[in-house]
Design a protein around this motif. Sequence first.
Motif, PDB file in Angstrom:
ATOM      1  N   GLU A   1      23.780  19.714  63.995  1.00  0.00           N
ATOM      2  CA  GLU A   1      23.610  20.962  63.271  1.00  0.00           C
ATOM      3  C   GLU A   1      24.864  21.433  62.525  1.00  0.00           C
ATOM      4  O   GLU A   1      24.767  21.860  61.380  1.00  0.00           O
ATOM      5  N   TYR A   2      26.015  21.362  63.153  1.00  0.00           N
ATOM      6  CA  TYR A   2      27.202  21.994  62.586  1.00  0.00           C
ATOM      7  C   TYR A   2      27.873  21.118  61.525  1.00  0.00           C
ATOM      8  O   TYR A   2      27.843  19.888  61.608  1.00  0.00           O
ATOM      9  N   VAL A   3      28.490  21.783  60.551  1.00  0.00           N
ATOM     10  CA  VAL A   3      29.298  21.038  59.589  1.00  0.00           C
ATOM     11  C   VAL A   3      30.441  20.388  60.359  1.00  0.00           C
ATOM     12  O   VAL A   3      30.965  20.947  61.327  1.00  0.00           O
ATOM     13  N   GLU A   5      29.540  26.951  53.412  1.00  0.00           N
ATOM     14  CA  GLU A   5      30.723  26.567  52.655  1.00  0.00           C
ATOM     15  C   GLU A   5      31.704  27.724  52.655  1.00  0.00           C
ATOM     16  O   GLU A   5      31.330  28.872  52.380  1.00  0.00           O
ATOM     17  N   GLY A   6      32.931  27.445  52.961  1.00  0.00           N
ATOM     18  CA  GLY A   6      33.928  28.507  52.938  1.00  0.00           C
ATOM     19  C   GLY A   6      35.060  28.224  53.898  1.00  0.00           C
ATOM     20  O   GLY A   6      35.267  27.093  54.344  1.00  0.00           O
ATOM     21  N   ILE A   7      35.811  29.269  54.217  1.00  0.00           N
ATOM     22  CA  ILE A   7      36.889  29.181  55.189  1.00  0.00           C
ATOM     23  C   ILE A   7      36.385  29.771  56.497  1.00  0.00           C
ATOM     24  O   ILE A   7      35.929  30.915  56.541  1.00  0.00           O
ATOM     25  N   HIS A   8      36.458  28.974  57.553  1.00  0.00           N
ATOM     26  CA  HIS A   8      36.055  29.436  58.880  1.00  0.00           C
ATOM     27  C   HIS A   8      37.305  29.745  59.699  1.00  0.00           C
ATOM     28  O   HIS A   8      38.217  28.918  59.796  1.00  0.00           O
ATOM     29  N   PHE A   9      37.341  30.929  60.277  1.00  0.00           N
ATOM     30  CA  PHE A   9      38.373  31.300  61.240  1.00  0.00           C
ATOM     31  C   PHE A   9      37.704  31.318  62.610  1.00  0.00           C
ATOM     32  O   PHE A   9      36.715  32.024  62.817  1.00  0.00           O
ATOM     33  N   ALA A  67      33.377  27.167  45.602  1.00  0.00           N
ATOM     34  CA  ALA A  67      34.537  26.559  44.948  1.00  0.00           C
ATOM     35  C   ALA A  67      34.292  25.134  44.488  1.00  0.00           C
ATOM     36  O   ALA A  67      35.226  24.429  44.149  1.00  0.00           O
ATOM     37  N   ASP A  68      33.085  24.666  44.459  1.00  0.00           N
ATOM     38  CA  ASP A  68      32.652  23.309  44.122  1.00  0.00           C
ATOM     39  C   ASP A  68      33.264  22.294  45.069  1.00  0.00           C
ATOM     40  O   ASP A  68      33.970  22.644  46.012  1.00  0.00           O
ATOM     41  N   SER A  69      33.014  21.025  44.835  1.00  0.00           N
ATOM     42  CA  SER A  69      33.394  19.987  45.796  1.00  0.00           C
ATOM     43  C   SER A  69      34.790  19.416  45.586  1.00  0.00           C
ATOM     44  O   SER A  69      35.201  18.525  46.321  1.00  0.00           O
ATOM     45  N   ALA A  95      35.340  24.304  55.183  1.00  0.00           N
ATOM     46  CA  ALA A  95      34.168  23.515  55.561  1.00  0.00           C
ATOM     47  C   ALA A  95      33.151  23.496  54.438  1.00  0.00           C
ATOM     48  O   ALA A  95      32.976  24.473  53.709  1.00  0.00           O
ATOM     49  N   GLY A  96      32.475  22.352  54.321  1.00  0.00           N
ATOM     50  CA  GLY A  96      31.363  22.229  53.396  1.00  0.00           C
ATOM     51  C   GLY A  96      31.793  22.151  51.941  1.00  0.00           C
ATOM     52  O   GLY A  96      32.926  22.424  51.568  1.00  0.00           O
ATOM     53  N   ALA A  97      30.836  21.749  51.108  1.00  0.00           N
ATOM     54  CA  ALA A  97      31.043  21.726  49.664  1.00  0.00           C
ATOM     55  C   ALA A  97      29.946  22.506  48.959  1.00  0.00           C
ATOM     56  O   ALA A  97      30.011  22.743  47.768  1.00  0.00           O
TER      57      ALA A  97
END
Length: 661
Positions: free
Chosen positions: A270-272, A459-463, A205-207, A452-454
């Motif tokens: 390590e983690y975003v 990058e995406g939605i974390h549940f 989804a870009d930044s 999370a992330g760009a």
Amino acid sequence: MKKAKLSLGLAAVAATAIGLSGCNEVTANEGVVLTFKAEDGTSVKYTANDLFDSVNNNSTAASTAFDKVYEILIRHYYEAPSQKSVKDQINADAQNKVNDTLETAEKNRKSNGTTYEAELEKLLDSKNVDNIDELFDAEVYTLEKAKFEKNYYDDEHIEWMRDGVDANGKPTFPSIADANVADDKGYLTEKVPYHVSHILVKLDADSSLTQGKISKDDAKQISTVIRALAGDTTSERQTFGSIAFAMSDDGSAASYGDLGIVDKNTVTNEYVQEFGLGMYAYDAIYNKTADIAAGRRNAENKANLLPDDSATINSTTTNAKTYFENLGIGTIPYGAAVALASAAEIEDADGVSINDGNATFYPRNVIFNKYFNKHNVAVIVPNEIAYNVATNDNPGVIEAYNDMGTASATYAALPGFSVNTKGLVDVSARNGGTNENVLTDKAGRIVLAVRAGASGSYEGIHFIVINRSALDEFGSSFNGTDAAAELTAKTAGTATLSQYYTIHTPEKAEYPTVSETDKTGLLTYTNFIKGGTNTPMQRSDTVRTKIKGYNNNLNTYIFESLVKSEQLKFNEKNSWVEELINRYISTKRESSKRNETKDFNDKWVTYAEFLSYQEKQRHGGDADNDGMGELISETCAIGYSGTDAKNGTGLWAKGGACGVK
């Protein structure tokens, strides 16, 4: 009780180094710096020459007194006749590593069009050696040291390292006499491990923080995951693991979403930030359970999750922790997930291209940006949004950017909102003053959600669900209706935090059980997965690896424990050596702790400043918003197929709230 290999291993050093006294003609205590006492009562005396001049006398020797003492103990151990076969294998392995370096130099010569000598010199420089002999010697010591230290990690000692105390309740790795350096509290307190699972819906989804674009498939997947978690898609509600197995977009799907152990090392390195720090923020700040006084929540571990008061944001005096406390837990209305599904396919209006086909105005993107494109950790509430009820020709008014909808009795009746979570998380500050139940999975665990992330693989939605919190001293047991009753006093059938991270597998006698008489195995990290890619043995090895690698100063603690037990004893006439080594140990520990704290604080500050910038972007309060544009109103998604949108009139006129600029 058996002795840990910590003492047995270095006793062997002393026993096999007896010959040193003869070689160095030590006949009196004059010149003796250090005495090593073996288990059989015999002693080995080391002179300054032994310790500081005889370690091959080359550049691979350590540069400090401590490292030299430590190195010679290890090197002499493998020179013993009893270790000949082991030393022969070490030498062979070291030679293989040298050969690999030589082969690499030859490959680099061909690739770079240089000379073999030039490429070899570069490789030697990278390893801090001057020639092949030194390289071999360095590789030998690296292998010796790794094998030597591995001998200390028997089951008993690893458990002491995990818990921070030995069998007698004394600190496993006490501090030296220095007010600036506290005792090491062990892995569970120093690194506050969490066992977590997640479902990742990957996006591209870009930044942009306000005008990101997702595909119709992404919109459907986000909706499907949330609805499945709520029990709104099938007659039989699925577990979090089964949903992850079917729908998660990363490698953890094969393990039913299980990510293993997340601790301060992984969060920092390590983690975003949205994942690790978002989880920490929830459990340490937004989780309202106040059972610390009752001994069910660990106050010290909680403090270790958060930045200290020196972590200030935006060059102000605002503490990063305070920023998150004021921010509150984010909320995502369940109706937004429903809306994503119904809006996913809409890209025009009866063949009419709206706003010249600008995808930013597609209803799915408007809904995504308002409700999901937020990088602060959130929970999902049973609210409906305007898009669920408004019609195309009656879109309503331009709403506030942070409007999160209104309560829906229909959504609240879904299984995923049936658990009483009001005593754990209060969403009223972000939910129009109303505190509601939030989404839980089939096991009753609160579902966290965060963007999370760009870019990149995460990058995406974390549940996210927390399988075991580092703050739950006595574990949890869900009673079916009230999540606030999860945290209970220690009872049969519930693993303590220490038991949860057992290093034993279920078939072993040492595996934690309900009681001395009831040998039913407890639920632990080791037996958590009933399938997937990791066996109990592999998971046990993961726990061991985490514990063994949690502190980069463990060799100093090992050394010091030998001094305190008087197995290693400095000659009083040479107390300056002991002082030198103690100063080195103190400085090294203090420096390491300071650097770790700074790295952790910096990550919190970066995250807080990013979220502060995000808030400005979302409500248009940033004069220089890098061309990202303001958040587009949900009104524009509702009326996307209406008359004004088709005609480019009203709000959809050029330059209007829903029109292109």
